[in-house]
Design a protein around this motif. Structure first.
Motif, short mmCIF file in Angstrom:
data_model
loop_
_atom_site.label_atom_id
_atom_site.label_comp_id
_atom_site.label_asym_id
_atom_site.label_seq_id
_atom_site.Cartn_x
_atom_site.Cartn_y
_atom_site.Cartn_z
N MET A 1 40.47 -61.51 -10.35
CA MET A 1 39.71 -60.46 -11.02
C MET A 1 40.40 -59.11 -10.81
N LYS A 2 40.44 -58.30 -11.84
CA LYS A 2 41.03 -56.97 -11.76
C LYS A 2 40.29 -56.11 -10.74
N PRO A 3 41.02 -55.39 -9.85
CA PRO A 3 40.34 -54.50 -8.90
C PRO A 3 39.45 -53.50 -9.63
N ARG A 4 38.27 -53.25 -9.08
CA ARG A 4 37.30 -52.38 -9.75
C ARG A 4 36.89 -51.22 -8.86
N THR A 5 36.54 -50.11 -9.50
CA THR A 5 35.97 -48.97 -8.79
C THR A 5 34.50 -49.26 -8.49
N LEU A 6 33.93 -48.48 -7.59
CA LEU A 6 32.51 -48.63 -7.27
C LEU A 6 31.65 -48.40 -8.50
N TYR A 7 32.02 -47.42 -9.32
CA TYR A 7 31.26 -47.16 -10.54
C TYR A 7 31.27 -48.39 -11.44
N GLU A 8 32.44 -48.99 -11.62
CA GLU A 8 32.54 -50.17 -12.48
C GLU A 8 31.70 -51.32 -11.94
N LYS A 9 31.61 -51.44 -10.62
CA LYS A 9 30.79 -52.49 -10.02
C LYS A 9 29.31 -52.23 -10.29
N HIS A 10 28.89 -50.97 -10.16
CA HIS A 10 27.49 -50.63 -10.46
C HIS A 10 27.13 -51.01 -11.90
N ILE A 11 28.00 -50.63 -12.85
CA ILE A 11 27.69 -50.88 -14.25
C ILE A 11 27.71 -52.37 -14.55
#
Length: 468
Positions: A1-11
């Protein structure tokens, strides 16, 4: 899985459905906070359409905007319009089954102070409310954002919102903050650096040693004012400070549920290799006590600076804006900021009226007196903050120094009731906005930290608190 920012995880964790290829999703909202000022039309819309609130237990309502903050609290509202807004909120909460902290409730206060102190906001949640400073909740590892009245109606009816994903901006504060530098100085320095529209279209994640060393209350100040740079979201990854802050809150999980929750919350952070759309860095050692000089939060400088000269600005449009700001503020180019006299000092608002803010201000004024020409006011962020400040002896320190000790509410932040300035008044203020007329028609506002407001109140002019 592509590394994600915290914002992207929330959404991603709250997206019910992808709506198009332009970033729109149907977003599930965990909780919402409602006030009397921005909710009336939403409830009227529900009633007219014959709809119910889908999950009333996820909403908390407070009275905070229109209530007077006179030292003796009563249920009476001097303004007829405000009185109707408060009574209508009561009617709506009773009819739709929503919990309300009304004007005489011992938990009453400004929504962005009350919700965290009750443990209503928890890491990983997505929160929406009819107030732009809902970004405050990012300090707890939640994602909060402001919405309009029509969106409030949609949220109450469906527990979802049609939402367009933002770009990501990481702000890193490198190094340790020097003594006397506060969270307010950090966020004002950021807004001054990137501009009032510098984060438009972005969600900001704050990180770095300068952020880590802040208290949770300080982090709330940073997230609160990120919206003044145009951000629609701002947050930090939750850490042990956040967990300690939340553990004893009334609405926080208990027992095994608490242990299970913390285990999950510890994973709420951006992946190590996550890529942000934009990066901004601040050097903590270069941040000084900040004050605003103009009519926008980005028109701010270190207290030892001078009012800028519009003639030195090459861009014609910006030069015109600078000159308009100077004319409104009654200042001249080259004037030293620490020479500007004030007539009022105000400590309050959802930005800076928590117990930590009052403690810092009390240390500055202890044993001193407010300048004879200054009217100084303290408006705690909540009734619980007010009670705690009285228990700790802070209220006595303020009153002995000549401050008015008032009840909680939004107050002079947006010129409510008699908490309003007159034309030409100049106020040192711990609030978040210094727009023309924000604290009263023709009034002039200088934003700064609570400690800096306290120092200005004592000296009668803008002052470097480090010299007190």
């Amino acid at each position: 899985m592509k590394p994600r920012t915290l914002y992207e995880k929330h959404i991603a964790s709250h997206s019910v459905q992808t709506l198009d290829d332009k970033g729109h999703v149907l977003l599930y909202i965990d909780r919402q906070v409602i006030n009397e000022y921005t909710s009336p039309q939403a409830f009227s819309g529900l009633r007219d359409a014959g709809r119910r609130v889908w999950r009333p237990e996820t909403a908390l309502a407070v009275v905070d905007h229109v209530n007077p903050t006179a030292p003796l609290r009563t249920r009476q509202m001097p303004d007829a319009g405000g009185a109707r807004q408060v009574s209508y909120l009561t009617e709506n909460c009773e009819e739709f089954g929503i919990e309300l902290f009304d004007i005489l409730d011992k938990r009453q206060g400004i929504e962005h102070v009350v919700a965290p102190e009750q443990g209503f906001i928890l890491p990983g949640m997505v929160i929406a409310a009819g107030d732009s400073h809902t970004t405050t909740y990012g300090a707890l590892g939640a994602f909060g954002f402001g919405i309009g009245t029509s969106e409030i109606e949609h949220l109450l009816a469906t527990q979802t919102l049609i939402y367009k994903k933002l770009k990501t901006l990481r702000v890193t504060v490198n190094g340790r903050l020097a003594n006397g530098i506060t969270a307010k100085d950090v966020v004002m320095a950021l807004v001054a650096k990137i501009g009032a529209a510098g984060a438009t279209g972005y969600a900001i994640e704050f990180c770095g040693e300068g952020i880590d060393m802040l208290s949770v209350e300080g982090r709330m100040t940073v997230c609160n004012m990120a919206v003044e740079a145009g951000a629609r979201g701002a947050f930090m990854a939750p850490d042990d400070k956040v967990f300690e802050y939340l553990q004893d809150k009334p609405r926080a999980p208990q027992g095994q549920q608490w242990l299970d929750a913390v285990a999950v919350w510890r994973e709420l952070r951006s992946d190590q290799d996550a890529v942000f759309d934009r990066e901004v860095e601040l050097s903590a050692q270069e941040i000084a006590p900040m004050v605003s000089w103009g009519t926008s939060p980005d028109q701010a400088l270190a207290i030892n600076g001078q009012v800028p000269d519009p003639a030195a600005e090459p861009d014609a449009s910006r030069r015109k804006d600078l000159q308009r700001a100077l004319n409104y503020m009654g200042l001249h180019a080259g004037q030293r900021l620490n020479s500007i006299n004030i007539s009022h000092a105000f400590i309050g608002s959802c930005t800076n009226a928590r117990i930590e803010d009052l403690r810092a201000a009390a240390e500055v004024v202890r044993g001193k007196r407010v300048a004879s020409h200054v009217r100084a006011m303290i408006v705690p962020g909540s009734s619980q903050v007010r009670a705690q400040a009285e228990e700790e002896g802070l209220a006595a320190i303020f009153m002995q120094a000549g401050f008015e000790w008032r009840q909680s509410g939004c107050s002079m932040c947006l010129a409510m009731n008699d908490d309003v300035l007159s034309p030409g008044d100049r106020c040192a203020s711990s609030t978040n906005r210094n727009f023309e007329g924000r604290q009263g028609a023709g009034a002039r506002t200088h934003l700064m930290s609570p400690a800096m407001v306290a120092a200005a109140a004592i000296h009668g002019h803008l002052t470097d608190v480090r010299e007190m």
